[in-house]
Design an enzyme around this catalytic site. Structure first.
Site, short mmCIF file in Angstrom:
data_model
loop_
_atom_site.label_atom_id
_atom_site.label_comp_id
_atom_site.label_asym_id
_atom_site.label_seq_id
_atom_site.Cartn_x
_atom_site.Cartn_y
_atom_site.Cartn_z
N LYS A 24 21.96 43.26 -21.41
CA LYS A 24 21.86 41.80 -21.32
C LYS A 24 20.57 41.40 -20.58
CE LYS A 24 24.11 39.49 -17.89
NZ LYS A 24 23.21 38.58 -17.16
N ASN A 25 20.36 42.03 -19.42
CA ASN A 25 19.25 41.59 -18.57
C ASN A 25 17.89 41.93 -19.17
OD1 ASN A 25 21.09 40.53 -16.87
ND2 ASN A 25 20.86 42.07 -15.24
N CYS A 118 18.12 25.03 -6.22
CA CYS A 118 16.78 25.54 -5.90
C CYS A 118 15.88 24.43 -5.41
CB CYS A 118 16.15 26.15 -7.14
SG CYS A 118 17.03 27.57 -7.71
N ARG A 123 14.36 29.21 -0.99
CA ARG A 123 14.70 30.47 -1.66
C ARG A 123 14.84 30.30 -3.16
NH1 ARG A 123 18.89 34.20 0.60
NH2 ARG A 123 17.71 35.34 -0.92
N ASP A 309 24.83 44.76 -9.20
CA ASP A 309 25.70 44.45 -10.34
C ASP A 309 26.81 45.49 -10.52
OD1 ASP A 309 24.23 42.21 -10.80
OD2 ASP A 309 23.15 42.96 -12.54
N ARG A 401 30.10 36.44 -20.87
CA ARG A 401 28.66 36.27 -20.68
C ARG A 401 27.91 37.58 -20.85
NH1 ARG A 401 27.03 34.95 -15.19
NH2 ARG A 401 25.11 35.54 -16.19
C1 UD1 Z 1 18.43 39.84 -11.95
C2 UD1 Z 1 19.63 40.09 -12.84
C3 UD1 Z 1 20.90 40.19 -12.02
C4 UD1 Z 1 20.74 41.22 -10.91
C5 UD1 Z 1 19.49 40.94 -10.11
C6 UD1 Z 1 19.20 42.02 -9.07
C7 UD1 Z 1 19.02 38.98 -14.90
C8 UD1 Z 1 19.32 37.89 -15.86
N1 UD1 Z 1 19.76 39.01 -13.78
O1 UD1 Z 1 18.62 38.55 -11.35
O2 UD1 Z 1 21.97 40.56 -12.89
O3 UD1 Z 1 21.86 41.18 -10.07
O4 UD1 Z 1 18.34 40.86 -10.98
O5 UD1 Z 1 19.14 43.27 -9.65
O6 UD1 Z 1 18.18 39.82 -15.14
N2 UD1 Z 1 15.09 35.48 -4.64
C9 UD1 Z 1 14.43 34.59 -3.85
N3 UD1 Z 1 13.34 33.96 -4.36
C10 UD1 Z 1 12.88 34.19 -5.63
C11 UD1 Z 1 13.57 35.11 -6.42
C12 UD1 Z 1 14.68 35.76 -5.91
O7 UD1 Z 1 14.80 34.36 -2.72
O8 UD1 Z 1 11.88 33.59 -6.03
C13 UD1 Z 1 16.29 36.17 -4.10
C14 UD1 Z 1 17.55 35.82 -4.88
O9 UD1 Z 1 18.16 34.65 -4.39
C15 UD1 Z 1 18.39 37.04 -4.64
C16 UD1 Z 1 17.37 38.18 -4.58
O10 UD1 Z 1 16.12 37.57 -4.29
O11 UD1 Z 1 19.04 36.95 -3.41
C17 UD1 Z 1 17.26 39.01 -5.85
O12 UD1 Z 1 16.89 38.18 -6.92
P1 UD1 Z 1 16.18 38.72 -8.24
O13 UD1 Z 1 15.79 40.15 -8.08
O14 UD1 Z 1 15.11 37.75 -8.59
O15 UD1 Z 1 17.36 38.62 -9.30
P2 UD1 Z 1 17.40 37.82 -10.64
O16 UD1 Z 1 16.16 38.04 -11.43
O17 UD1 Z 1 17.84 36.42 -10.38
#
Ligand code: UD1
Length: 422
Positions: A24-25, A118, A123, A309, A401
């Site tokens: 999915k991701n 957001c 964050r 995950d 999902r």
């Molecule tokens: C992706 C995956 C999700 C997985 C996660 C971590 C998809 C659709 N989802 O989510 O299933 O659990 O990676 O492996 O691919 N953060 C910030 N600022 C930012 C970006 C992130 O603070 O600009 C924080 C987030 O709130 C979270 C952490 O960093 O606490 C990790 O986020 P991130 O690695 O970006 O995960 P996603 O891409 O949202």
């Protein structure tokens, strides 16, 4: 429409072979990346799950045509003329934000509704914005819409991410491929899905090196030299890990096909620490267990650390293990909602901020439970299979999902499970 529920008769054993769907991701981001090559791209091994339907809607709203043929998608991005992603789709699925990078790459601008909760500078998507700003993008917020513009075009930059965010790495990568000059992304996320995205971008004409490591180097190419491609999505390591937990939980043996075991090193190590036997081949992993489950400590971390995950699924194993396990969630806040539902089934868990103290119990009891999110939902179904008596799992929209035919796959492994209208 009547609510659907999953009904499970417990004391089950999962055994046999199962093949995972495409990740999915990965697939969601590959769909977004198709925007960078005007014309028809073909994506193969795309899972039949609802999040893919939402991303298809996002692309269609931008003007693309998306045709599904089984596990393949034909995406024609030639007619894309809009660069606006509306609120109702972004709120349905946060990953809609991954069209931001490709839209800026293609049009030099984008309008994407802010994901809920957001704020710029706070964050959540701050790192996406910092990375894109370094490439020359300017952002402002217009009534809840993030407005992005690159007035002088995109140019390469050296960026060190504060945290190896998956989404920020991907958005930056998808803009950097058509920026002028060289971009270095340091402290990049190393998830296998990033390497899959880079492989597709390279097949479209981009020049990306190092994806899957913390140092990604992108030599920008012109937008005109990007073209559509034909790409197969990598297997879903989280779906694989979920079935492996099912095998370890109930004894197995369960053989999961369609997955590179290297993507699951940490999960396999933890399964072994907890008393399971694991064998691997080129694209399969087999798990079985004859000894009692043993406790262990787990902390979630960016890849190649233990994946957040799979945290709920392993909490379930810990709940039935001998002794006390400590599970520490370092990646997401509020990711212990699953614990409350599992406690309704008899688990003994104490939560303290981002730590969970899980004292193993001898058995779980079937109960009505609600899936609170995608991975929690999948883990609750496994809990129901191992528990004594009948369970009903509600709020299946979360499971839908991300898991293709979860009930069918578990039934083929021997679970007494059905999905009915309540
Ligand atoms: C992706 C995956 C999700 C997985 C996660 C971590 C998809 C659709 N989802 O989510 O299933 O659990 O990676 O492996 O691919 N953060 C910030 N600022 C930012 C970006 C992130 O603070 O600009 C924080 C987030 O709130 C979270 C952490 O960093 O606490 C990790 O986020 P991130 O690695 O970006 O995960 P996603 O891409 O949202």
């Amino acid at each position: 429409m009547a609510e659907e529920v999953i009904i499970v008769q417990g004391n089950g054993v999962l055994a046999g072979d199962v093949t995972v769907s495409g990740a999915k991701n990965s697939a969601l981001k590959l769909m977004a990346a198709s925007l960078l090559g005007s014309g028809e791209s073909v994506l193969r091994n795309v899972p039949l799950i609802s999040d893919i339907g939402i991303m298809a809607e996002v692309l269609e709203r931008l003007g693309a045509t998306v045709v599904r043929e089984g596990h393949s998608l034909r995406i024609d991005t030639a007619p894309v003329a809009s660069c606006e992603t509306p609120y109702e789709l972004v709120t349905k699925m946060r990953a809609s934000i991954s069209v931001l990078g490709p839209l800026i790459g293609r049009f030099g601008r984008a309008r994407v509704a802010m994901p809920g909760g957001c704020q710029i500078g706070a964050r959540k998507i701050d790192m996406h914005l910092v990375g894109l700003e370094a490439l020359g993008v300017r952002f402002e917020v217009d009534h809840g819409v993030l407005v992005a513009e690159a007035p002088d075009g995109l140019h390469g930059a050296d960026v060190t991410l504060e945290f190896p965010s998956v989404g920020a790495t991907e958005n930056m990568l998808m803009a950097a491929v058509v920026a002028e000059g060289t971009t270095l992304i340091e402290n990049a996320a190393c998830e296998p899905e990033i390497a899959d995205l880079a492989a597709m971008l390279n097949a479209m004409g981009a020049q990306v090196q190092g994806a899957g490591t913390p140092h990604i180097e992108v030599q920008g190419v012109s937008l005109g030299s990007m073209h559509p491609c034909d790409h197969a999505t990598v297997g879903d390591r989280i779906e694989a890990g979920t079935f492996l937990v099912g095998g370890a939980l109930t004894g197995g043996p369960v053989t999961v096909h369609g997955i590179d075991p290297a993507f699951l090193r940490m999960a396999i190590m933890k399964l072994e620490q907890m008393g399971a036997q694991v064998e691997t081949g080129a694209d399969w992993v087999r798990v079985s267990r004859t000894e009692p489950l043993r406790c262990t400590d787990i902390q979630t971390l960016p890849h190649p650390g233990f994946p957040t995950d799979l945290q709920a699924q392993f909490m379930l194993l810990a709940a039935l293990a001998d002794g006390t396990s400590v599970i520490t969630e370092n990646v997401f806040e509020n990711r212990f909602m699953f614990a409350a539902e599992l406690m309704r089934m008899g688990a003994d868990i104490t939560l303290d901020d981002h730590h969970a103290l899980v004292r193993g119990v001898a058995s779980l009891q079937g109960a009505p439970v609600s899936s609170t999110d995608l991975r929690a939902g999948a883990a609750l179904v496994l809990a129901a299979i191992a528990a004594e008596g009948e369970s009903r799992i509600h709020h299946l929209e979360h499971i839908d999902r991300g898991y293709e035919d979860y009930v069918g796959k578990l039934a083929s492994l021997g679970a007494d499970i059905s999905r009915v209208s309540a």
